[in-house]
Design an enzyme around this catalytic site. Structure first.
Site, mmCIF file in Angstrom:
data_model
loop_
_atom_site.group_PDB
_atom_site.id
_atom_site.type_symbol
_atom_site.label_atom_id
_atom_site.label_comp_id
_atom_site.label_asym_id
_atom_site.label_seq_id
_atom_site.Cartn_x
_atom_site.Cartn_y
_atom_site.Cartn_z
ATOM 1 N N HIS A 1 40.441 47.697 29.941
ATOM 2 C CA HIS A 1 41.392 48.810 29.719
ATOM 3 C C HIS A 1 42.542 48.186 29.089
ATOM 4 O O HIS A 1 42.920 48.834 27.956
ATOM 5 C CB HIS A 1 41.822 49.551 31.023
ATOM 6 C CG HIS A 1 42.702 50.513 30.793
ATOM 7 N ND1 HIS A 1 42.559 51.769 31.094
ATOM 8 C CD2 HIS A 1 44.046 50.584 30.286
ATOM 9 C CE1 HIS A 1 43.638 52.608 30.728
ATOM 10 N NE2 HIS A 1 44.594 51.816 30.364
ATOM 11 N N GLU A 2 43.010 47.184 29.303
ATOM 12 C CA GLU A 2 44.311 46.657 28.708
ATOM 13 C C GLU A 2 43.733 46.292 27.283
ATOM 14 O O GLU A 2 44.680 46.224 26.246
ATOM 15 C CB GLU A 2 44.726 45.730 29.354
ATOM 16 C CG GLU A 2 45.867 44.738 28.809
ATOM 17 C CD GLU A 2 47.027 45.700 28.283
ATOM 18 O OE1 GLU A 2 47.984 45.033 27.615
ATOM 19 O OE2 GLU A 2 47.092 46.711 28.988
ATOM 20 N N HIS B 1 43.727 48.984 24.752
ATOM 21 C CA HIS B 1 45.076 49.189 24.037
ATOM 22 C C HIS B 1 45.468 48.300 23.249
ATOM 23 O O HIS B 1 46.194 48.437 22.181
ATOM 24 C CB HIS B 1 46.297 49.217 25.362
ATOM 25 C CG HIS B 1 46.185 50.421 26.174
ATOM 26 N ND1 HIS B 1 46.232 51.603 25.601
ATOM 27 C CD2 HIS B 1 46.254 50.561 27.804
ATOM 28 C CE1 HIS B 1 46.411 52.470 26.588
ATOM 29 N NE2 HIS B 1 46.379 51.791 27.999
ATOM 30 N N HIS C 1 45.287 56.403 25.765
ATOM 31 C CA HIS C 1 44.473 57.008 26.928
ATOM 32 C C HIS C 1 43.779 58.155 26.483
ATOM 33 O O HIS C 1 43.997 59.011 25.665
ATOM 34 C CB HIS C 1 45.887 57.474 27.786
ATOM 35 C CG HIS C 1 46.278 56.368 28.695
ATOM 36 N ND1 HIS C 1 47.695 56.308 29.399
ATOM 37 C CD2 HIS C 1 45.941 55.240 29.038
ATOM 38 C CE1 HIS C 1 47.754 55.357 30.047
ATOM 39 N NE2 HIS C 1 46.724 54.645 29.940
ATOM 40 N N CYS C 2 42.689 58.061 27.056
ATOM 41 C CA CYS C 2 41.596 59.114 26.881
ATOM 42 C C CYS C 2 41.991 60.354 27.775
ATOM 43 O O CYS C 2 42.063 60.241 28.993
ATOM 44 C CB CYS C 2 40.465 58.695 27.127
ATOM 45 S SG CYS C 2 38.984 59.967 26.933
ATOM 46 N N CYS D 1 36.737 58.162 31.776
ATOM 47 C CA CYS D 1 36.760 57.362 30.693
ATOM 48 C C CYS D 1 37.516 56.190 31.065
ATOM 49 O O CYS D 1 38.493 56.064 31.941
ATOM 50 C CB CYS D 1 36.949 57.668 29.431
ATOM 51 S SG CYS D 1 37.148 56.592 28.032
ATOM 52 N N CYS E 1 33.963 56.468 27.128
ATOM 53 C CA CYS E 1 33.369 57.590 26.728
ATOM 54 C C CYS E 1 32.946 57.580 24.937
ATOM 55 O O CYS E 1 33.320 56.899 24.547
ATOM 56 C CB CYS E 1 34.212 59.011 26.776
ATOM 57 S SG CYS E 1 35.607 59.074 25.579
ATOM 58 N N CYS F 1 36.024 56.909 22.743
ATOM 59 C CA CYS F 1 36.533 55.829 22.875
ATOM 60 C C CYS F 1 35.758 54.737 22.087
ATOM 61 O O CYS F 1 36.113 53.783 21.687
ATOM 62 C CB CYS F 1 37.001 55.575 24.126
ATOM 63 S SG CYS F 1 38.478 56.632 24.467
#
Length: 325
Positions: free
Chosen positions: A247-248, A251, A257-258, A263, A282, A285
């Site tokens: 996740h990081e 970024h 953010h989705c 996601c 997803c 993304c």
């Protein structure tokens, strides 16, 4: 987002808030509420099917339309969830293209992971996290030798009575250690972190422009709250560590953010919400990831399936087997 004034892109789960590609941060319970938190806001309305397809963009490759059937639309948030308290406008694939995201190049092509402070034998296995990161992003990943306890501002958290390190100062420290061939340098620690005196804690913090980020695994560890880790700790700890780091790093690639599907890039405001978070990107993304890195998505899924099977991550393995049929 108004809460953070000028903090750089935030990260992980809790943290990673609103996501303009340049900043975002969030915490479970900031200590006094700010004006932005107390103002009345219209409730978040999940995008409909037409809006989701518009966000995917024109002429997607077949793999992206195939994946639409494997992701649930993002649900309406609960009262304590991220989207109940943070305004997110989302980021379509076209908006991502136009943002000219920071991408690896011939010079800056590696992801570095730096353990900060002490890691015990039973803590999340960083070598497996390193391997996963390389498979997820298709880039070389280097796990550096652990750094000693950093010289940054520290405090004792009022609620947990546990030591915390100042996340912004950790970013400064990481920037001073940034290798010349690094696309980014990510610090990871088993110590709790915080971005500002007004905040209770954050899971992580990152700066897109400076190519550094830091995240803490402390609050994913049952022992942090005085509980037993349990017999599934090694698998659970690995799963959470991989999700947080992916996740990081998303970024760091300029992905916001989705708000369209369930996601990996959804924001998250508490541990329960993070636990429910998807392990996968997803279609929208994932298309951004393909644009940034040009990776072979079918091979990527096959390699990730082998990783999940080797590490007893059954839910993720089963999902990938269905996708690859």
């Amino acid at each position: 987002m108004q809460l953070l004034k000028s903090w750089p892109i935030a990260l992980l789960l809790l943290l990673i808030p609103g996501c303009t590609p340049s900043r975002s941060v969030a915490s479970l319970s900031p200590t006094p509420p700010t004006v932005a938190q107390t103002e009345e806001k219209p409730p978040f309305t999940p995008p409909d099917a037409e809006q989701r397809m518009d966000a995917l963009g024109r002429d997607p490759e077949p793999i992206f339309t195939h994946l639409v059937g494997f992701f649930e639309p993002i649900p309406a948030p609960g009262s304590r969830d991220w989207l109940a308290s943070h305004e997110e406008t989302g980021q379509t694939y076209r908006q991502y293209e136009l943002s000219l995201p920071n991408r690896p190049d011939e010079v800056r092509s590696k992801i570095y992971i730096l353990p900060l402070g002490k890691f015990e034998e039973d803590d999340p296995p960083l070598e497996q996290v390193r391997e996963y990161t390389g498979l997820f992003f298709g880039l070389p990943v280097v796990l550096l030798e652990p750094s000693s306890k950093p010289e940054v501002t520290k405090r004792t958290n009022d609620f947990t009575q546990q030591e915390q390190w100042h996340a912004g100062e950790l970013l400064d420290l990481l920037e001073s250690k940034l290798p010349k061939d690094a696309y980014c340098l990510l610090g990871v620690t088993m110590t709790d972190i915080y971005p500002d005196e007004e905040w209770n804690y954050v899971f992580g913090l990152a700066s897109l422009n400076r190519r550094v980020g830091v995240y803490s695994l402390a609050r994913y560890d049952p022992e942090f709250f005085g509980d037993s880790r349990g017999e599934n700790w090694r698998v659970d700890g690995l799963e959470k560590s991989c999700k947080v780091l992916a996740h990081e790093t998303g970024h760091m690639l300029g992905m916001a953010h989705c708000i369209f599907y369930d996601c990996l890039m959804n924001g998250s405001n508490n541990l329960g919400e993070m636990d429910r978070q998807n392990s996968f990107l997803c279609p929208i993304c994932l298309r951004k990831l393909k644009h940034a890195l040009g990776i072979d998505l079918h091979k990527r899924y096959q390699d990730l399936l082998q990783f999940f099977e080797r590490n007893q991550l059954e839910e993720q393995s089963e999902w990938l087997r269905k996708v690859l049929r």
